[in-house]
Write a protein that holds these residues in place. Structure first.
Motif, PDB file in Angstrom:
ATOM      1  N   ARG A 114       0.837  -1.208   0.000  1.00  0.00           N
ATOM      2  CA  ARG A 114       0.000   0.000   0.000  1.00  0.00           C
ATOM      3  C   ARG A 114       0.873   1.259   0.000  1.00  0.00           C
ATOM      4  O   ARG A 114       0.598   2.215  -0.710  1.00  0.00           O
ATOM      5  N   SER A 115       1.922   1.239   0.808  1.00  0.00           N
ATOM      6  CA  SER A 115       2.837   2.385   0.851  1.00  0.00           C
ATOM      7  C   SER A 115       3.547   2.573  -0.481  1.00  0.00           C
ATOM      8  O   SER A 115       3.712   3.702  -0.959  1.00  0.00           O
ATOM      9  N   VAL A 116       3.970   1.475  -1.095  1.00  0.00           N
ATOM     10  CA  VAL A 116       4.645   1.540  -2.390  1.00  0.00           C
ATOM     11  C   VAL A 116       3.689   2.110  -3.442  1.00  0.00           C
ATOM     12  O   VAL A 116       4.076   2.974  -4.244  1.00  0.00           O
ATOM     13  N   ALA A 117       2.451   1.659  -3.441  1.00  0.00           N
ATOM     14  CA  ALA A 117       1.463   2.147  -4.416  1.00  0.00           C
ATOM     15  C   ALA A 117       1.229   3.649  -4.242  1.00  0.00           C
ATOM     16  O   ALA A 117       1.124   4.390  -5.237  1.00  0.00           O
ATOM     17  N   GLU A 120       4.190   5.463  -5.621  1.00  0.00           N
ATOM     18  CA  GLU A 120       4.170   5.397  -7.075  1.00  0.00           C
ATOM     19  C   GLU A 120       3.174   6.403  -7.637  1.00  0.00           C
ATOM     20  O   GLU A 120       3.465   7.090  -8.624  1.00  0.00           O
ATOM     21  N   ARG A 121       2.020   6.516  -7.008  1.00  0.00           N
ATOM     22  CA  ARG A 121       1.026   7.512  -7.461  1.00  0.00           C
ATOM     23  C   ARG A 121       1.628   8.914  -7.414  1.00  0.00           C
ATOM     24  O   ARG A 121       1.458   9.703  -8.341  1.00  0.00           O
ATOM     25  N   GLU A 125       2.393  11.273 -10.773  1.00  0.00           N
ATOM     26  CA  GLU A 125       1.226  12.154 -10.834  1.00  0.00           C
ATOM     27  C   GLU A 125       1.258  13.151 -11.992  1.00  0.00           C
ATOM     28  O   GLU A 125       0.219  13.670 -12.383  1.00  0.00           O
ATOM     29  N   THR A 126       2.425  13.396 -12.581  1.00  0.00           N
ATOM     30  CA  THR A 126       2.482  14.316 -13.723  1.00  0.00           C
ATOM     31  C   THR A 126       2.013  13.657 -15.019  1.00  0.00           C
ATOM     32  O   THR A 126       1.856  14.334 -16.031  1.00  0.00           O
ATOM     33  N   LEU A 127       1.793  12.340 -14.981  1.00  0.00           N
ATOM     34  CA  LEU A 127       1.297  11.609 -16.151  1.00  0.00           C
ATOM     35  C   LEU A 127      -0.165  11.243 -15.935  1.00  0.00           C
ATOM     36  O   LEU A 127      -0.560  10.877 -14.825  1.00  0.00           O
TER      37      LEU A 127
END
Length: 146
Positions: A114-117, A120-121, A125-127
Motif C-alpha cells: 500500500r505504501s509503495v502504491a 508510485e502515485r 502524478e504528472t502523467l
C-alpha cells in the motif's frame, strides 16, 4: 527547475540519463514509503516474489531481479531472521531451496505494498492514466525483451 531552464540543460536527450534519473526519483520515494516497514526496495522485491507463491529458488530470484546471487542470499538471510520468509526444499530439485513467505511476511508485504502504491502515485502524478499505462508497457518491453 523550470521547464525552460530544463530544456537547456545537458543530458536531456540522453535516454540512459533520463531513465537513471527517473529511477533515482522513484527509488527515493519508494525507500521513503518502505522505511516505516523496515524494508528497502530490494528486500521488498524479494518478499514480493516470496508472497507470489511461485516457489522461486534464490537463483531464480537473483536472475529475475538482476542481482548477484550472493546479494539475494544476504537479503533472504535478513528476511528469514525477521521471520518474514523461510527456505523450503524445492520439490523439483532436492539440492535447491525455495523462498516462501511466512504469514508475518504476507502481512508486512500487504501493508508495504500500500505504501509503495501511494509513493508510485505521487511519483507518476504528472502523467495521466493512459500515459502511466503506456510507460509501464514500454518499461516492461525494455526490462524483459523477447
Amino acid at each position: 527547475m523550470t521547464s525552460e531552464l530544463r530544456a537547456h540543460m545537458p543530458l536531456t536527450d540522453d535516454t540512459a540519463f533520463l531513465l537513471a534519473r527517473a529511477n533515482a526519483r522513484s527509488l527515493a520515494a519508494t525507500h521513503a514509503g518502505l522505511a516505516d516497514h523496515g524494508l528497502r526496495v530490494r528486500s521488498y522485491s524479494v518478499l514480493a516474489l516470496a508472497v507470489a507463491e511461485a516457489r522461486l529458488s534464490q537463483r531464480d530470484i537473483a536472475e529475475y531481479l538482476w542481482l548477484d546471487p550472493s546479494q539475494v542470499v544476504s537479503l533472504v538471510d535478513d528476511l528469514q531472521r525477521r521471520g518474514l520468509v523461510t527456505r523450503e526444499p524445492d520439490e523439483n530439485d532436492r539440492r535447491a531451496k525455495v523462498v516462501v513467505a511466512t504469514e508475518a511476511g504476507r502481512r508486512l508485504h500487504r501493508d508495504a505494498a500500500r505504501s509503495v502504491a501511494e509513493r508510485e502515485r505521487e511519483t507518476l502524478e504528472t502523467l495521466d492514466a493512459a500515459e502511466q499505462q503506456r510507460l509501464r508497457e514500454l518499461l516492461l518491453r525494455l526490462a524483459f525483451p523477447v
